[in-house]
Design an enzyme around this catalytic site. Sequence first.
Site, PDB file in Angstrom:
ATOM      1  N   ASP A  77      49.282  50.578  50.158  1.00 42.84           N
ATOM      2  CA  ASP A  77      50.606  50.177  50.629  1.00 42.84           C
ATOM      3  C   ASP A  77      51.473  51.382  50.972  1.00 42.84           C
ATOM      4  O   ASP A  77      52.051  51.463  52.056  1.00 42.84           O
ATOM      5  CB  ASP A  77      51.283  49.311  49.556  1.00 42.84           C
ATOM      6  CG  ASP A  77      52.604  48.738  50.040  1.00 42.84           C
ATOM      7  OD1 ASP A  77      52.682  48.321  51.202  1.00 42.84           O
ATOM      8  OD2 ASP A  77      53.562  48.710  49.241  1.00 42.84           O
TER       9      ASP A  77
ATOM     10  N   THR B 110      42.834  49.720  48.906  1.00 43.07           N
ATOM     11  CA  THR B 110      43.543  49.701  47.626  1.00 43.07           C
ATOM     12  C   THR B 110      42.975  48.621  46.724  1.00 43.07           C
ATOM     13  O   THR B 110      42.618  47.542  47.191  1.00 43.07           O
ATOM     14  CB  THR B 110      45.059  49.453  47.813  1.00 43.07           C
ATOM     15  OG1 THR B 110      45.673  49.306  46.532  1.00 43.07           O
ATOM     16  CG2 THR B 110      45.326  48.205  48.627  1.00 43.07           C
ATOM     17  N   ILE B 111      42.907  48.917  45.423  1.00 40.47           N
ATOM     18  CA  ILE B 111      42.463  47.900  44.468  1.00 40.47           C
ATOM     19  C   ILE B 111      43.575  46.895  44.203  1.00 40.47           C
ATOM     20  O   ILE B 111      43.336  45.845  43.614  1.00 40.47           O
ATOM     21  CB  ILE B 111      42.000  48.527  43.138  1.00 40.47           C
ATOM     22  CG1 ILE B 111      43.163  49.211  42.404  1.00 40.47           C
ATOM     23  CG2 ILE B 111      40.859  49.509  43.374  1.00 40.47           C
ATOM     24  CD1 ILE B 111      42.812  49.688  41.013  1.00 40.47           C
ATOM     25  N   ASP B 112      44.802  47.210  44.651  1.00 43.27           N
ATOM     26  CA  ASP B 112      45.939  46.319  44.413  1.00 43.27           C
ATOM     27  C   ASP B 112      45.927  45.095  45.324  1.00 43.27           C
ATOM     28  O   ASP B 112      46.590  44.102  45.027  1.00 43.27           O
ATOM     29  CB  ASP B 112      47.261  47.068  44.616  1.00 43.27           C
ATOM     30  CG  ASP B 112      47.486  48.136  43.564  1.00 43.27           C
ATOM     31  OD1 ASP B 112      46.764  48.114  42.553  1.00 43.27           O
ATOM     32  OD2 ASP B 112      48.365  48.988  43.761  1.00 43.27           O
TER      33      ASP B 112
ATOM     34  N   GLY C  20      46.289  56.060  45.591  1.00 47.22           N
ATOM     35  CA  GLY C  20      45.493  55.899  44.384  1.00 47.22           C
ATOM     36  C   GLY C  20      44.004  55.825  44.680  1.00 47.22           C
ATOM     37  O   GLY C  20      43.584  55.575  45.809  1.00 47.22           O
TER      38      GLY C  20
ATOM     39  N   MET D 258      44.136  47.240  36.314  1.00 52.29           N
ATOM     40  CA  MET D 258      45.131  47.542  37.349  1.00 52.29           C
ATOM     41  C   MET D 258      44.870  46.687  38.580  1.00 52.29           C
ATOM     42  O   MET D 258      43.805  46.087  38.728  1.00 52.29           O
ATOM     43  CB  MET D 258      45.078  49.021  37.713  1.00 52.29           C
ATOM     44  CG  MET D 258      45.483  49.953  36.589  1.00 52.29           C
ATOM     45  SD  MET D 258      45.446  51.670  37.111  1.00 52.29           S
ATOM     46  CE  MET D 258      46.701  51.656  38.397  1.00 52.29           C
ATOM     47  N   GLY D 259      45.818  46.653  39.460  1.00 48.78           N
ATOM     48  CA  GLY D 259      45.704  45.875  40.688  1.00 48.78           C
ATOM     49  C   GLY D 259      46.669  44.706  40.644  1.00 48.78           C
ATOM     50  O   GLY D 259      46.397  43.647  40.110  1.00 48.78           O
ATOM     51  N   ARG D 260      47.840  44.894  41.239  1.00 50.03           N
ATOM     52  CA  ARG D 260      48.924  43.917  41.056  1.00 50.03           C
ATOM     53  C   ARG D 260      48.661  42.565  41.689  1.00 50.03           C
ATOM     54  O   ARG D 260      49.183  41.559  41.229  1.00 50.03           O
ATOM     55  CB  ARG D 260      50.244  44.505  41.602  1.00 50.03           C
ATOM     56  CG  ARG D 260      50.287  44.628  43.109  1.00 50.03           C
ATOM     57  CD  ARG D 260      51.459  45.475  43.575  1.00 50.03           C
ATOM     58  NE  ARG D 260      51.163  46.894  43.428  1.00 50.03           N
ATOM     59  CZ  ARG D 260      51.926  47.855  43.959  1.00 50.03           C
ATOM     60  NH1 ARG D 260      53.005  47.531  44.636  1.00 50.03           N
ATOM     61  NH2 ARG D 260      51.612  49.106  43.810  1.00 50.03           N
TER      62      ARG D 260
END
Length: 249
Positions: free
Chosen positions: A171, A200-202, A57, A245-247
């Site tokens: 991930d 990652t922004i997650d 992403g 977003m971003g868990r």
Amino acid sequence: PKDTHQRSERKPAGFSIPSADTNNRFAPPSTRPTTSASPSTMSDPKKINVAMMTSGGLAPCLSSSIAHLTAYWAEALRSGKISSLTIRMYKDGYKGVLIGDSFLVPEEEWDACAALQDLGGSPIGNSRVKLTNVKDCVARGYVKEGETALETAAQQLIKDEINVLHTIGGDDTNTQAAELSKYILEKHGGKVVVVGMPKTIDNDVFPIRQTFGADTAATQGALYFENVVSESTANPRMLILHEVMGRDC
């Protein structure tokens, strides 16, 4: 927006110049790179062919990561830590590795890559290709029927004489990197060092506490919300939905 974390002079987590000393493979997980290196397979550990790819992403640090890594390797050459260096970019993530779509960055342009620190996006493209999803790779024409994506990727890296592959992603990207690293070690004697860079922004790449991109995404998301939420007071019939977003941010 660019990720401000990339301006730090610190090296990426678990990153070091490959050498005949493989003790770093037994370091704690928080400092150990995803690697399949073997000293017996590197004829001259000071002659390094580096490759990079961005995958997964979007995140506000892809270009900056490329700039940072390019500067790091250029400095390693200039300081005498390594004797020769090439830098190759694979286009569109693992797709470029599978089909051999890449280019070498001329040495006279290495310093110019610093301009990427101020740019978003990725100058070499992105994709969500998974090496372990052979059916999808065959359907897209990246792998021939009866072949495996892991073997195709391994053969391309060996053909390009890559010593170090930087997989800049989240991930999924780094999970695939681990699979590729394991495969190369088992099937080809560990001829390539695969270093996963946690982008990652997650913020969900264990055991990395803060992934590149997550802080900028959270900060900019909060700023956007602060600027737009007051608009709902202007009209009682207005409804604003703000999706973030971003868990694990």
